[in-house]
Write an enzyme that holds these catalytic residues in place. Sequence first.
Site, mmCIF file in Angstrom:
data_model
loop_
_atom_site.group_PDB
_atom_site.id
_atom_site.type_symbol
_atom_site.label_atom_id
_atom_site.label_comp_id
_atom_site.label_asym_id
_atom_site.label_seq_id
_atom_site.Cartn_x
_atom_site.Cartn_y
_atom_site.Cartn_z
ATOM 1 N N SER A 202 -4.715 3.146 -1.782
ATOM 2 C CA SER A 202 -5.702 2.441 -1.013
ATOM 3 C C SER A 202 -5.194 1.973 0.346
ATOM 4 C CB SER A 202 -6.200 1.225 -1.809
ATOM 5 O OG SER A 202 -5.187 0.264 -1.953
ATOM 6 N N SER B 186 -0.772 2.626 -4.330
ATOM 7 C CA SER B 186 -1.504 2.382 -3.082
ATOM 8 C C SER B 186 -0.650 2.338 -1.825
ATOM 9 C CB SER B 186 -2.320 1.095 -3.181
ATOM 10 O OG SER B 186 -3.512 1.345 -3.877
ATOM 11 N N LYS C 212 -2.859 -4.250 6.355
ATOM 12 C CA LYS C 212 -3.989 -3.830 5.528
ATOM 13 C C LYS C 212 -5.003 -4.978 5.476
ATOM 14 C CE LYS C 212 -4.694 -1.952 0.841
ATOM 15 N NZ LYS C 212 -4.003 -1.715 -0.453
#
Length: 514
Positions: free
Chosen positions: A196, A220, A115
């Site tokens: 996310s 997330s 990420k």
Amino acid sequence: MAVHSFERISSLFLFFILSSIFSFGASTRTITNYTFSIGEATVKDIKQSIERNQLTSRQLVEFYLGEISRLNGLLKGVIEVNPDALLQADAADKERKCKLPGSLPDLHGIPILLKDTIATKDKLNTTAGSFALLGSVVPRDAGVVNKLRQAGAIILGKASLSEWADFRSINAPAGFSPRSGQGKNPYVLSATPCGSSSGPAISVAANLVTVSLGTETDGSILCPASFNSVVGLKPTVGLTSRAGVIPVTPRQDTIGPICRTVSDAVYVLDAIAGFDSNDEATRPASYYIPPGGYKRFLNPYGLQGKRLGVVRDPFFKTIGLGLVQTFESHFETLRRLGAIVVDNLQIYNIDVILNVTASGEAAATIAEFKLSLNAYLEDLEVSPVRSLADIITFNLKFPDLVGPGNLLGSRSHKWDWCTGEGSIIKLGNLSKNGLEKLMRDNELDAVVTPRSDASAVYAIGGFPAIIVPAGYDSQGLPFGILFGGLKGSESKLIEIAYAFEQATMIRKPPSFKP
Ligand SMILES: *[C@@H]1O[C@H](CO)[C@@H](O)[C@H](O)[C@H]1NC(C)=O
Ligand SMILES: *[C@@H]1O[C@H](CO)[C@@H](O)[C@H](O)[C@H]1NC(C)=O
Ligand SMILES: *[C@@H]1O[C@H](CO)[C@@H](O)[C@H](O)[C@H]1NC(C)=O
Ligand SMILES: *[C@@H]1O[C@H](CO)[C@@H](O)[C@H](O)[C@H]1NC(C)=O
């Protein structure tokens, strides 16, 4: 039309037809016709093929680079590809030649996507999806990246996300960042990928990489894993180092794997868990790690004797009849595999826990975000922005770089108002009288709920949870089943999740429906 051709191509995943003769234990077996698809291969499959000289890390990286260039224009799961990925693959292939088979770490030569909040000290940028951080220079690799490099993993690139790990604004679109654009759900392109950690989930789901790392403050990892039909493991806070990761709050932030299978997630967890002198929370949490790591809990009989608490209220009220029926059949499966299902339990104050305003989670997190983000920015070697205030100014100054949705700045007036302290005490109390009391009173090993809807229960207390594919709704949109427990209970959660996964094998590759 475009979709049609995607379906066709995706079913034609590059197949490596490999023929070889190899030694297997004491006997010698001849395989004249060994078909190996990289696309859906697990870490274990890949390791085996590499050890049998049927596959190299270079071939693996070349395959993924091809898939990224073919599919990422549509899916936008990847922000940046590492220009050194092939070099790292060659180095891994070379190193393997000088080592005894089996002597290398499990992730040796395995590509991983990170990420875009997870810092790497290399040619890749670390920006949380924002142009404000483009050109910043991090002081060092994140703690988890350091461990991944030690384990021999290949950093394939950075994955997209909801900008600032969903802290851009209250109503920013999930899976959107200015640097990546809108990430797409590979199962139903018009549906949300959730966030996310959208990019990691999209990318492993569509076979753009073997494994990936996401981060979670509240939902997330679990939510995008649920929506993209992959496994998400949210570790106990502190089990994995947060050092060098663009933060929301150290009280809840945790770094964990998003992968196609439970076993892949466990290989990644084994590589990244443990002490890091740059994150003090890893010191106490490292005592949770079992000797020899988590691999030995990949036990197909792992559900035998496990006490699982089912919390229906309010989670069954909102999922629709089709999903309720699917979950009833999953509870049957859990019982058949030897679990004791304790049904209709209630979490005290659950309505408060699930309401971020009422619980104090929003107030605490917002106050902590400013402090943690400023500390991260100050630690950078070079950076166009040094504080939250600088980012807000940047967003106002360059609106065309920032894209749709409210600016981070729209929350700015609030940052200084909340002290967060009262909220933190309240959150602790909600956990003590909520999940902790439920687990203790009923002597549970884990709690079971549909999708990732219970993520706040685990977020506010720093508790671990794992989500496994559980089905597809009438539109073809995936959903998961969530198992969560008390701090340090990863071993049990892995046993439960693995046994469920092996008995059901629900994941199928995405079909790119419009
Ligand atoms: C080769 O593999 C294919 C696909 O698995 C199988 O259908 C076929 O029977 C195999 N041929 C031989 C000679 O083993
Ligand atoms: C990182 O960002 C710079 C722009 O500042 C760009 O030139 C470079 O290509 C980016 N790195 C990668 C690996 O994409
Ligand atoms: C959440 O809590 C706030 C404050 O206690 C309240 O005003 C709001 O109505 C609640 N939201 C929901 C959906 O219950
Ligand atoms: C904790 O919660 C209990 C039960 O809701 C309540 O009686 C108590 O006053 C709370 N304690 C604190 C310090 O908030």
